[in-house]
Design a protein around this motif. Sequence first.
Motif, PDB file in Angstrom:
ATOM      1  N   GLN A  41       0.840  -1.199   0.000  1.00 54.00           N
ATOM      2  CA  GLN A  41       0.000   0.000   0.000  1.00 54.00           C
ATOM      3  C   GLN A  41       0.880   1.257   0.000  1.00 54.00           C
ATOM      4  N   PRO A  42       1.595   1.483  -1.089  1.00 53.60           N
ATOM      5  CA  PRO A  42       2.581   2.569  -1.131  1.00 53.60           C
ATOM      6  C   PRO A  42       1.994   3.963  -0.948  1.00 53.60           C
ATOM      7  N   HIS A  43       0.716   4.143  -1.244  1.00 57.37           N
ATOM      8  CA  HIS A  43       0.122   5.472  -1.145  1.00 57.37           C
ATOM      9  C   HIS A  43      -0.547   5.709   0.210  1.00 57.37           C
ATOM     10  N   ALA A  44      -0.411   4.772   1.135  1.00 53.56           N
ATOM     11  CA  ALA A  44      -1.020   4.936   2.455  1.00 53.56           C
ATOM     12  C   ALA A  44      -0.004   4.665   3.554  1.00 53.56           C
ATOM     13  N   MET A  45       1.261   4.949   3.288  1.00 48.00           N
ATOM     14  CA  MET A  45       2.295   4.747   4.291  1.00 48.00           C
ATOM     15  C   MET A  45       3.363   5.826   4.205  1.00 48.00           C
ATOM     16  N   VAL A  46       3.980   6.077   5.366  1.00 48.90           N
ATOM     17  CA  VAL A  46       5.117   6.995   5.492  1.00 48.90           C
ATOM     18  C   VAL A  46       6.099   6.340   6.440  1.00 48.90           C
ATOM     19  N   ALA A  47       7.385   6.484   6.184  1.00 49.23           N
ATOM     20  CA  ALA A  47       8.421   5.934   7.057  1.00 49.23           C
ATOM     21  C   ALA A  47       9.241   7.068   7.653  1.00 49.23           C
ATOM     22  N   ILE A  48       9.562   6.928   8.948  1.00 48.78           N
ATOM     23  CA  ILE A  48      10.448   7.861   9.645  1.00 48.78           C
ATOM     24  C   ILE A  48      11.764   7.149   9.893  1.00 48.78           C
ATOM     25  N   GLY A  49      12.867   7.834   9.633  1.00 51.95           N
ATOM     26  CA  GLY A  49      14.150   7.214   9.920  1.00 51.95           C
ATOM     27  C   GLY A  49      15.301   8.118   9.561  1.00 51.95           C
ATOM     28  N   PRO A  50      16.523   7.686   9.865  1.00 51.51           N
ATOM     29  CA  PRO A  50      17.703   8.472   9.493  1.00 51.51           C
ATOM     30  C   PRO A  50      18.089   8.214   8.042  1.00 51.51           C
ATOM     31  N   TYR A  51      18.039   9.249   7.234  1.00 53.57           N
ATOM     32  CA  TYR A  51      18.350   9.111   5.820  1.00 53.57           C
ATOM     33  C   TYR A  51      19.148  10.310   5.361  1.00 53.57           C
ATOM     34  N   THR A  52      19.869  10.167   4.263  1.00 58.75           N
ATOM     35  CA  THR A  52      20.600  11.298   3.703  1.00 58.75           C
ATOM     36  C   THR A  52      19.634  12.213   2.960  1.00 58.75           C
ATOM     37  N   ALA A  53      20.094  13.436   2.697  1.00 55.04           N
ATOM     38  CA  ALA A  53      19.264  14.384   1.960  1.00 55.04           C
ATOM     39  C   ALA A  53      18.913  13.840   0.582  1.00 55.04           C
ATOM     40  N   GLU A  54      19.854  13.125  -0.040  1.00 60.00           N
ATOM     41  CA  GLU A  54      19.603  12.563  -1.363  1.00 60.00           C
ATOM     42  C   GLU A  54      18.509  11.493  -1.304  1.00 60.00           C
ATOM     43  N   GLU A  55      18.556  10.644  -0.285  1.00 59.57           N
ATOM     44  CA  GLU A  55      17.537   9.595  -0.143  1.00 59.57           C
ATOM     45  C   GLU A  55      16.166  10.207   0.114  1.00 59.57           C
ATOM     46  N   LEU A  56      16.109  11.254   0.939  1.00 54.70           N
ATOM     47  CA  LEU A  56      14.837  11.901   1.223  1.00 54.70           C
ATOM     48  C   LEU A  56      14.251  12.525  -0.043  1.00 54.70           C
ATOM     49  N   ALA A  57      15.099  13.157  -0.840  1.00 54.35           N
ATOM     50  CA  ALA A  57      14.611  13.798  -2.066  1.00 54.35           C
ATOM     51  C   ALA A  57      14.088  12.779  -3.064  1.00 54.35           C
ATOM     52  N   ALA A  58      14.661  11.580  -3.048  1.00 54.11           N
ATOM     53  CA  ALA A  58      14.281  10.556  -4.028  1.00 54.11           C
ATOM     54  C   ALA A  58      13.109   9.694  -3.562  1.00 54.11           C
ATOM     55  N   SER A  59      12.679   9.843  -2.320  1.00 49.13           N
ATOM     56  CA  SER A  59      11.655   8.952  -1.758  1.00 49.13           C
ATOM     57  C   SER A  59      10.530   9.782  -1.164  1.00 49.13           C
ATOM     58  N   PRO A  60       9.412   9.936  -1.861  1.00 47.61           N
ATOM     59  CA  PRO A  60       8.332  10.806  -1.393  1.00 47.61           C
ATOM     60  C   PRO A  60       7.614  10.303  -0.154  1.00 47.61           C
ATOM     61  N   TRP A  61       7.927   9.092   0.288  1.00 45.87           N
ATOM     62  CA  TRP A  61       7.274   8.522   1.462  1.00 45.87           C
ATOM     63  C   TRP A  61       8.182   8.567   2.698  1.00 45.87           C
ATOM     64  N   LEU A  62       9.323   9.237   2.624  1.00 50.69           N
ATOM     65  CA  LEU A  62      10.282   9.285   3.719  1.00 50.69           C
ATOM     66  C   LEU A  62      10.218  10.607   4.474  1.00 50.69           C
ATOM     67  N   VAL A  63      10.386  10.530   5.793  1.00 49.22           N
ATOM     68  CA  VAL A  63      10.554  11.711   6.636  1.00 49.22           C
ATOM     69  C   VAL A  63      11.725  11.408   7.569  1.00 49.22           C
ATOM     70  N   GLY A  64      12.648  12.335   7.706  1.00 47.78           N
ATOM     71  CA  GLY A  64      13.764  12.073   8.603  1.00 47.78           C
ATOM     72  C   GLY A  64      14.770  13.187   8.599  1.00 47.78           C
ATOM     73  N   MET A  65      15.904  12.907   9.221  1.00 50.64           N
ATOM     74  CA  MET A  65      16.978  13.883   9.321  1.00 50.64           C
ATOM     75  C   MET A  65      18.289  13.234   8.897  1.00 50.64           C
ATOM     76  N   ASP A  66      19.197  14.045   8.394  1.00 52.38           N
ATOM     77  CA  ASP A  66      20.492  13.556   7.925  1.00 52.38           C
ATOM     78  C   ASP A  66      21.447  13.480   9.110  1.00 52.38           C
TER      79      ASP A  66
END
Length: 346
Positions: free
Chosen positions: A145-170
Amino acid sequence: MAQPKKAASIWDVARLAGVSHQTVSRVVNGSPRVAAATRDKVLEAIAELGYRPNRLARSLAGGAAESVTVLTADTSLYGPEAALRGIEKAARALDWSVQISVLDPADTHSDADIIARLPRAGEPTIIMAHDEPGMRAKQVLLDQQPHAMVAIGPYTAEELAASPWLVGMDDGKAAAEATRYLLDLGHATVHHLAIPTSTATFGGGKAHRAEGWARVLREAGREVPEPVPSGWTIAEAFKAVQPLVADPSVTAILCGNDHLALATMRAAHLAGRSVPGDLSVVGFDNTPFSAYTTPALTTVNQDFESVGRGAFELLRHRVDGSIPRPVPGWPEPELIVRETSGPPSS
């Protein structure tokens, strides 16, 4: 007998926020026609007053009572706990209910088990994806269910920009900043007491804090010591770090979080090494106790609560495309220099 406290009304919220009751209604119903600063004022007033919109009235008006499920492996760790607090505050302000399902790290979670934790198909879901169970759940729900989920975690700025379902900090960038700070103080190298996610790569997850630390040491032409793996608890960290603090050649340790730093300070004290005179200690996360240790802990601030609120707002956007995609409103991780760090004694 004391009279029960009167429930806050929409007019109480409007008065406290300095807006009209129509503006409060638009915020409650997720209208995009509200400026971000005004929306924040209204949400703060709702949280302060404990205002709860009338669910029956909303359903009669064509709205629906909404819910969100949070999947996490641990609600006791500071980061997930603070993010959960942000999710709950944001959800409560809009009259969403929040369900929490804990993924036991000791269990093997099949696809069917993860899906079965949701109360209904397509349930809006936020995943704390900072460890193996969370990474596993993230991958399953991305498939299901890709349109009904969000993930929180530690990711790089590049990963966050490429993944519309990600929220986090570098936090890799922040670990690099902390390591560079210790080198600039004059330390020959920096050792690393690592949280579990920093000692292994799994399910697409990466050890960003450890990577940031090691990258700066390599760039500076310094020795890159083997990271010392620790569990999440203070007791596990205390046992793991004792050989490190007993070595007089070790003058600086970057710890994977503030609890590991607290264990390091205690182990150093028992080993007869002063902090920061003999050993500099830097933590991560800026937990509430970090400013009140003796000496006060140098650490990296991360606003997990704001990230939790952002995750909830992003989830609403993904579930309902008419709601604008939120702009991240939390600060970047920042090094907070206090009293546990200084130049080496010799």
